[in-house]
Design a protein around this motif. Structure first.
Motif, PDB file in Angstrom:
ATOM      1  N   GLU A 151      -5.671 -13.660 -12.089  1.00  0.00           N
ATOM      2  CA  GLU A 151      -4.463 -12.429 -11.870  1.00  0.00           C
ATOM      3  C   GLU A 151      -4.315 -11.845 -11.685  1.00  0.00           C
ATOM      4  OE1 GLU A 151       0.308 -12.915 -13.497  1.00  0.00           O
ATOM      5  OE2 GLU A 151      -0.660 -15.463 -13.179  1.00  0.00           O
ATOM      6  N   ARG A 152      -5.010 -10.951 -12.351  1.00  0.00           N
ATOM      7  CA  ARG A 152      -5.569  -9.138 -12.775  1.00  0.00           C
ATOM      8  C   ARG A 152      -6.158  -9.157 -11.596  1.00  0.00           C
ATOM      9  NH1 ARG A 152      -7.705  -8.545 -18.375  1.00  0.00           N
ATOM     10  NH2 ARG A 152      -5.511  -9.728 -18.773  1.00  0.00           N
ATOM     11  N   GLU A 153      -6.740  -9.394 -11.434  1.00  0.00           N
ATOM     12  CA  GLU A 153      -8.242  -9.218 -10.145  1.00  0.00           C
ATOM     13  C   GLU A 153      -6.857  -9.267  -8.776  1.00  0.00           C
ATOM     14  OE1 GLU A 153     -11.560 -11.533  -9.334  1.00  0.00           O
ATOM     15  OE2 GLU A 153     -11.944 -10.731  -7.734  1.00  0.00           O
ATOM     16  N   GLN A 154      -6.280  -9.709  -8.796  1.00  0.00           N
ATOM     17  CA  GLN A 154      -5.320 -10.330  -7.874  1.00  0.00           C
ATOM     18  C   GLN A 154      -4.519  -8.856  -7.973  1.00  0.00           C
ATOM     19  OE1 GLN A 154      -5.913 -12.358  -5.120  1.00  0.00           O
ATOM     20  NE2 GLN A 154      -3.924 -10.655  -3.516  1.00  0.00           N
ATOM     21  N   GLN A 155      -3.728  -8.446  -9.110  1.00  0.00           N
ATOM     22  CA  GLN A 155      -3.644  -7.066  -8.614  1.00  0.00           C
ATOM     23  C   GLN A 155      -3.835  -6.509  -8.656  1.00  0.00           C
ATOM     24  OE1 GLN A 155      -1.399  -7.275 -12.376  1.00  0.00           O
ATOM     25  NE2 GLN A 155       0.269  -9.152 -12.100  1.00  0.00           N
ATOM     26  N   MET A 156      -4.294  -5.882  -8.879  1.00  0.00           N
ATOM     27  CA  MET A 156      -6.310  -4.914  -8.720  1.00  0.00           C
ATOM     28  C   MET A 156      -6.313  -4.890  -7.322  1.00  0.00           C
ATOM     29  SD  MET A 156      -7.492  -3.334 -10.824  1.00  0.00           S
ATOM     30  CE  MET A 156      -8.750  -2.892 -12.177  1.00  0.00           C
ATOM     31  N   ILE A 157      -6.874  -5.310  -6.671  1.00  0.00           N
ATOM     32  CA  ILE A 157      -6.564  -6.170  -5.139  1.00  0.00           C
ATOM     33  C   ILE A 157      -5.780  -5.591  -4.369  1.00  0.00           C
ATOM     34  CG2 ILE A 157      -7.179  -7.594  -2.832  1.00  0.00           C
ATOM     35  CD1 ILE A 157      -9.074  -9.250  -4.775  1.00  0.00           C
ATOM     36  N   GLU A 158      -4.553  -5.413  -5.046  1.00  0.00           N
ATOM     37  CA  GLU A 158      -2.885  -5.165  -3.775  1.00  0.00           C
ATOM     38  C   GLU A 158      -3.066  -3.761  -4.569  1.00  0.00           C
ATOM     39  OE1 GLU A 158      -0.505  -8.349  -5.331  1.00  0.00           O
ATOM     40  OE2 GLU A 158      -1.468  -9.650  -4.227  1.00  0.00           O
ATOM     41  N   ILE A 159      -3.241  -3.241  -5.514  1.00  0.00           N
ATOM     42  CA  ILE A 159      -3.389  -2.446  -5.659  1.00  0.00           C
ATOM     43  C   ILE A 159      -3.791  -1.288  -4.698  1.00  0.00           C
ATOM     44  CG2 ILE A 159      -3.424  -0.363  -7.220  1.00  0.00           C
ATOM     45  CD1 ILE A 159      -1.961  -2.307  -9.499  1.00  0.00           C
ATOM     46  N   ALA A 160      -5.726  -1.421  -4.929  1.00  0.00           N
ATOM     47  CA  ALA A 160      -6.175  -0.522  -4.637  1.00  0.00           C
ATOM     48  C   ALA A 160      -5.745  -0.688  -2.653  1.00  0.00           C
ATOM     49  CB  ALA A 160      -7.372  -1.114  -4.308  1.00  0.00           C
ATOM     50  N   LEU A 161      -5.124  -2.328  -1.801  1.00  0.00           N
ATOM     51  CA  LEU A 161      -4.759  -1.883  -0.104  1.00  0.00           C
ATOM     52  C   LEU A 161      -3.706  -0.960  -0.372  1.00  0.00           C
ATOM     53  CD1 LEU A 161      -5.626  -6.199   0.113  1.00  0.00           C
ATOM     54  CD2 LEU A 161      -6.822  -4.389   1.226  1.00  0.00           C
ATOM     55  N   ALA A 162      -2.495  -1.226  -0.852  1.00  0.00           N
ATOM     56  CA  ALA A 162      -1.978   0.217  -0.909  1.00  0.00           C
ATOM     57  C   ALA A 162      -1.954   1.377  -1.059  1.00  0.00           C
ATOM     58  CB  ALA A 162      -0.706  -0.514  -1.827  1.00  0.00           C
ATOM     59  N   ASN A 163      -3.179   2.004  -1.555  1.00  0.00           N
ATOM     60  CA  ASN A 163      -3.417   2.839  -1.184  1.00  0.00           C
ATOM     61  C   ASN A 163      -4.182   3.400  -1.164  1.00  0.00           C
ATOM     62  OD1 ASN A 163      -1.409   3.167  -4.003  1.00  0.00           O
ATOM     63  ND2 ASN A 163      -2.504   3.034  -5.797  1.00  0.00           N
ATOM     64  N   ARG A 164      -4.783   2.829   0.011  1.00  0.00           N
ATOM     65  CA  ARG A 164      -5.928   2.828   0.602  1.00  0.00           C
ATOM     66  C   ARG A 164      -5.055   3.348   1.752  1.00  0.00           C
ATOM     67  NH1 ARG A 164      -8.896  -1.870   3.770  1.00  0.00           N
ATOM     68  NH2 ARG A 164      -7.116  -2.000   4.033  1.00  0.00           N
ATOM     69  N   LYS A 165      -6.165   4.869   1.587  1.00  0.00           N
ATOM     70  CA  LYS A 165      -5.895   5.884   2.996  1.00  0.00           C
ATOM     71  C   LYS A 165      -6.057   4.924   4.404  1.00  0.00           C
ATOM     72  CE  LYS A 165      -5.780  10.345   0.887  1.00  0.00           C
ATOM     73  NZ  LYS A 165      -6.734   9.727  -0.347  1.00  0.00           N
ATOM     74  N   PRO A 166      -4.846   5.246   5.665  1.00  0.00           N
ATOM     75  CA  PRO A 166      -5.229   4.973   6.460  1.00  0.00           C
ATOM     76  C   PRO A 166      -5.921   5.632   7.837  1.00  0.00           C
ATOM     77  CG  PRO A 166      -2.797   6.560   6.443  1.00  0.00           C
ATOM     78  CD  PRO A 166      -3.431   6.352   4.979  1.00  0.00           C
TER      79      PRO A 166
END
Ligand code: ZN
Length: 69
Positions: free
Chosen positions: A11-26
């Motif tokens: 679950e924590r790994e999934q959250q990390m991925i989601e945060i990384a995706l959300a913060n990724r610059k276009p």
């Protein structure tokens, strides 16, 4: 039984991925004189209206989901 610990880690790994995706610059977009989505001529910016920006973002997001990280 250590199933709870494994679930928590996943679950924590999934959250990390989601945060990384959300913060990724276009990706850097350059002014081409055309809407990046429908290719209508525009005076400035990257899209002719908010709908095209939104649709383009959805398209980019959908493309990113197809890629296996
Ligand atoms: Zn457009």
């Amino acid at each position: 039984m250590h199933a709870d610990i494994l679930d928590e880690a996943a679950e924590r790994e999934q959250q990390m991925i989601e945060i990384a995706l959300a913060n990724r610059k276009p990706p850097q977009m350059v002014y081409t004189g055309e809407c990046h989505y429908c290719e209508s001529p525009i005076d400035s910016g990257h899209f002719c209206d908010a709908d095209c920006r939104k649709d383009h973002e959805a398209m980019v997001w959908a493309a990113s989901q197809r890629r296996v990280v």
